[in-house]
Design a protein around this motif. Sequence first.
Motif, PDB file in Angstrom:
ATOM      1  N   UNK A  39       0.837  -1.204   0.000  1.00  0.00           N
ATOM      2  CA  UNK A  39       0.000   0.000   0.000  1.00  0.00           C
ATOM      3  C   UNK A  39       0.872   1.254   0.000  1.00  0.00           C
ATOM      4  N   UNK A  40       0.240   2.372  -0.283  1.00  0.00           N
ATOM      5  CA  UNK A  40       0.905   3.661  -0.072  1.00  0.00           C
ATOM      6  C   UNK A  40       0.820   3.978   1.417  1.00  0.00           C
ATOM      7  N   UNK A  41       1.962   4.240   2.050  1.00  0.00           N
ATOM      8  CA  UNK A  41       1.985   4.566   3.474  1.00  0.00           C
ATOM      9  C   UNK A  41       2.989   5.681   3.713  1.00  0.00           C
ATOM     10  N   UNK A  42       2.778   6.381   4.803  1.00  0.00           N
ATOM     11  CA  UNK A  42       3.622   7.542   5.105  1.00  0.00           C
ATOM     12  C   UNK A  42       5.020   7.087   5.546  1.00  0.00           C
ATOM     13  N   UNK A  43       6.025   7.810   5.073  1.00  0.00           N
ATOM     14  CA  UNK A  43       7.419   7.534   5.443  1.00  0.00           C
ATOM     15  C   UNK A  43       8.050   8.825   5.936  1.00  0.00           C
ATOM     16  N   UNK A  54       8.123   4.353   9.274  1.00  0.00           N
ATOM     17  CA  UNK A  54       6.949   4.362   8.412  1.00  0.00           C
ATOM     18  C   UNK A  54       5.677   4.315   9.249  1.00  0.00           C
ATOM     19  N   UNK A  55       4.592   4.611   8.560  1.00  0.00           N
ATOM     20  CA  UNK A  55       3.275   4.478   9.202  1.00  0.00           C
ATOM     21  C   UNK A  55       3.063   3.048   9.691  1.00  0.00           C
ATOM     22  N   UNK A  56       3.631   2.084   8.985  1.00  0.00           N
ATOM     23  CA  UNK A  56       3.466   0.686   9.376  1.00  0.00           C
ATOM     24  C   UNK A  56       4.204   0.374  10.678  1.00  0.00           C
ATOM     25  N   UNK A  57       5.390   0.976  10.868  1.00  0.00           N
ATOM     26  CA  UNK A  57       6.100   0.819  12.151  1.00  0.00           C
ATOM     27  C   UNK A  57       5.182   1.212  13.301  1.00  0.00           C
ATOM     28  N   UNK A  58       4.555   2.367  13.147  1.00  0.00           N
ATOM     29  CA  UNK A  58       3.760   2.922  14.245  1.00  0.00           C
ATOM     30  C   UNK A  58       2.504   2.092  14.498  1.00  0.00           C
ATOM     31  N   UNK A  81       9.956   2.967  18.462  1.00  0.00           N
ATOM     32  CA  UNK A  81       9.519   4.271  17.994  1.00  0.00           C
ATOM     33  C   UNK A  81       8.967   5.144  19.114  1.00  0.00           C
ATOM     34  N   UNK A  82       8.232   4.548  20.036  1.00  0.00           N
ATOM     35  CA  UNK A  82       7.542   5.327  21.065  1.00  0.00           C
ATOM     36  C   UNK A  82       8.321   5.519  22.342  1.00  0.00           C
ATOM     37  N   UNK A  96      10.863  -5.352  25.225  1.00  0.00           N
ATOM     38  CA  UNK A  96      11.436  -4.586  24.122  1.00  0.00           C
ATOM     39  C   UNK A  96      10.672  -4.936  22.851  1.00  0.00           C
ATOM     40  N   UNK A  97      10.252  -3.917  22.128  1.00  0.00           N
ATOM     41  CA  UNK A  97       9.414  -4.126  20.948  1.00  0.00           C
ATOM     42  C   UNK A  97      10.080  -3.493  19.727  1.00  0.00           C
ATOM     43  N   UNK A  98      10.413  -4.317  18.763  1.00  0.00           N
ATOM     44  CA  UNK A  98      10.866  -3.835  17.454  1.00  0.00           C
ATOM     45  C   UNK A  98       9.743  -4.184  16.478  1.00  0.00           C
ATOM     46  N   UNK A  99       8.844  -3.243  16.200  1.00  0.00           N
ATOM     47  CA  UNK A  99       7.613  -3.591  15.484  1.00  0.00           C
ATOM     48  C   UNK A  99       7.821  -3.890  14.013  1.00  0.00           C
ATOM     49  N   UNK A 100       8.897  -3.351  13.455  1.00  0.00           N
ATOM     50  CA  UNK A 100       9.175  -3.582  12.034  1.00  0.00           C
ATOM     51  C   UNK A 100      10.681  -3.496  11.831  1.00  0.00           C
TER      52      UNK A 100
END
Length: 304
Positions: A39-43, A54-58, A81-82, A96-100
Amino acid sequence: MDTREPGEGSGPPAYADECRVAVLAAEEAGALLRARFLDAFRVDTKGEDGDVVTELDLLAEELVTRRLAERFPADRILAEEGGATAGAPGSRRTWLVDPLDGSNNVVIGLPAYVVGIALCVDDEPVVGVVHDPVAGRTWRAVRGRGAYGPAGRLRAPIGPPGAVRPVLGWTQGHGVAGDDPVARALKDGLERGARRVLQLWAPLLTWSLLAGGLIDGFVGYRAEEVDLPAGSLLATEAGLVVRALDGGGFSARIGQPDTARSYVAGRPEVVPYLLDLVAGAGLPGGPHAPSGFQAPPRPQAPPG
């Protein structure tokens, strides 16, 4: 095939519930990532090195941290990220969370990325989970209870190094400059002694390939903290060895400076060869290179 989950061995269950929750959260986040991959996602960029978020990370991070907080509300969570959320007073547990892991790959449309989750108690890793949404594979480990992959328990192959040179993975932390002389010397040294040196831009994917016996070794220089506990635990519970670059002991505990997060990892019989490559890499400063590094004695390399 041993189909037991980590923590469900012959002794009392240890972190079995934590491992199950982490697996479910990682796989749920992975399904989200896979569905949105093209998809198109924010970077956006972050930091001074041009790294991306990216938006997907969040989205994946929000999902995973919510699942962990719902089940373990007293625990601290440290997400890539957070940042950190406080746990209950006196809590000894940190997720510990590495979402992407592999955001740069996703941005260029390369399907090489994973979700990583670790639990540390008193800063030491006790649970590690990695999920690859592309291949639908999950690896998980509990300290002292083994590591498991898609085909069951992971056990390092036993035997001498092969006749051909090893396939290695390489990673360096975001704090390492592109012209860092130690990183350049290490990479050049590894290239001279390896059949291939993979730079996947996804350290947890590399750790999983190592734990599954698909590559021979992994070298990290001032690696990132968020993915190190899960990856290192997978490797050691699979029977692999992780050493500091000088051949001394290595700890994946959290809270250390990045200069303490440089390592070689591989099967016990391969690690001496990796240390030999590091020792012969021509590091700036000779045997007393920066960051306290000291080259180990050079053992005999395997043939090939």
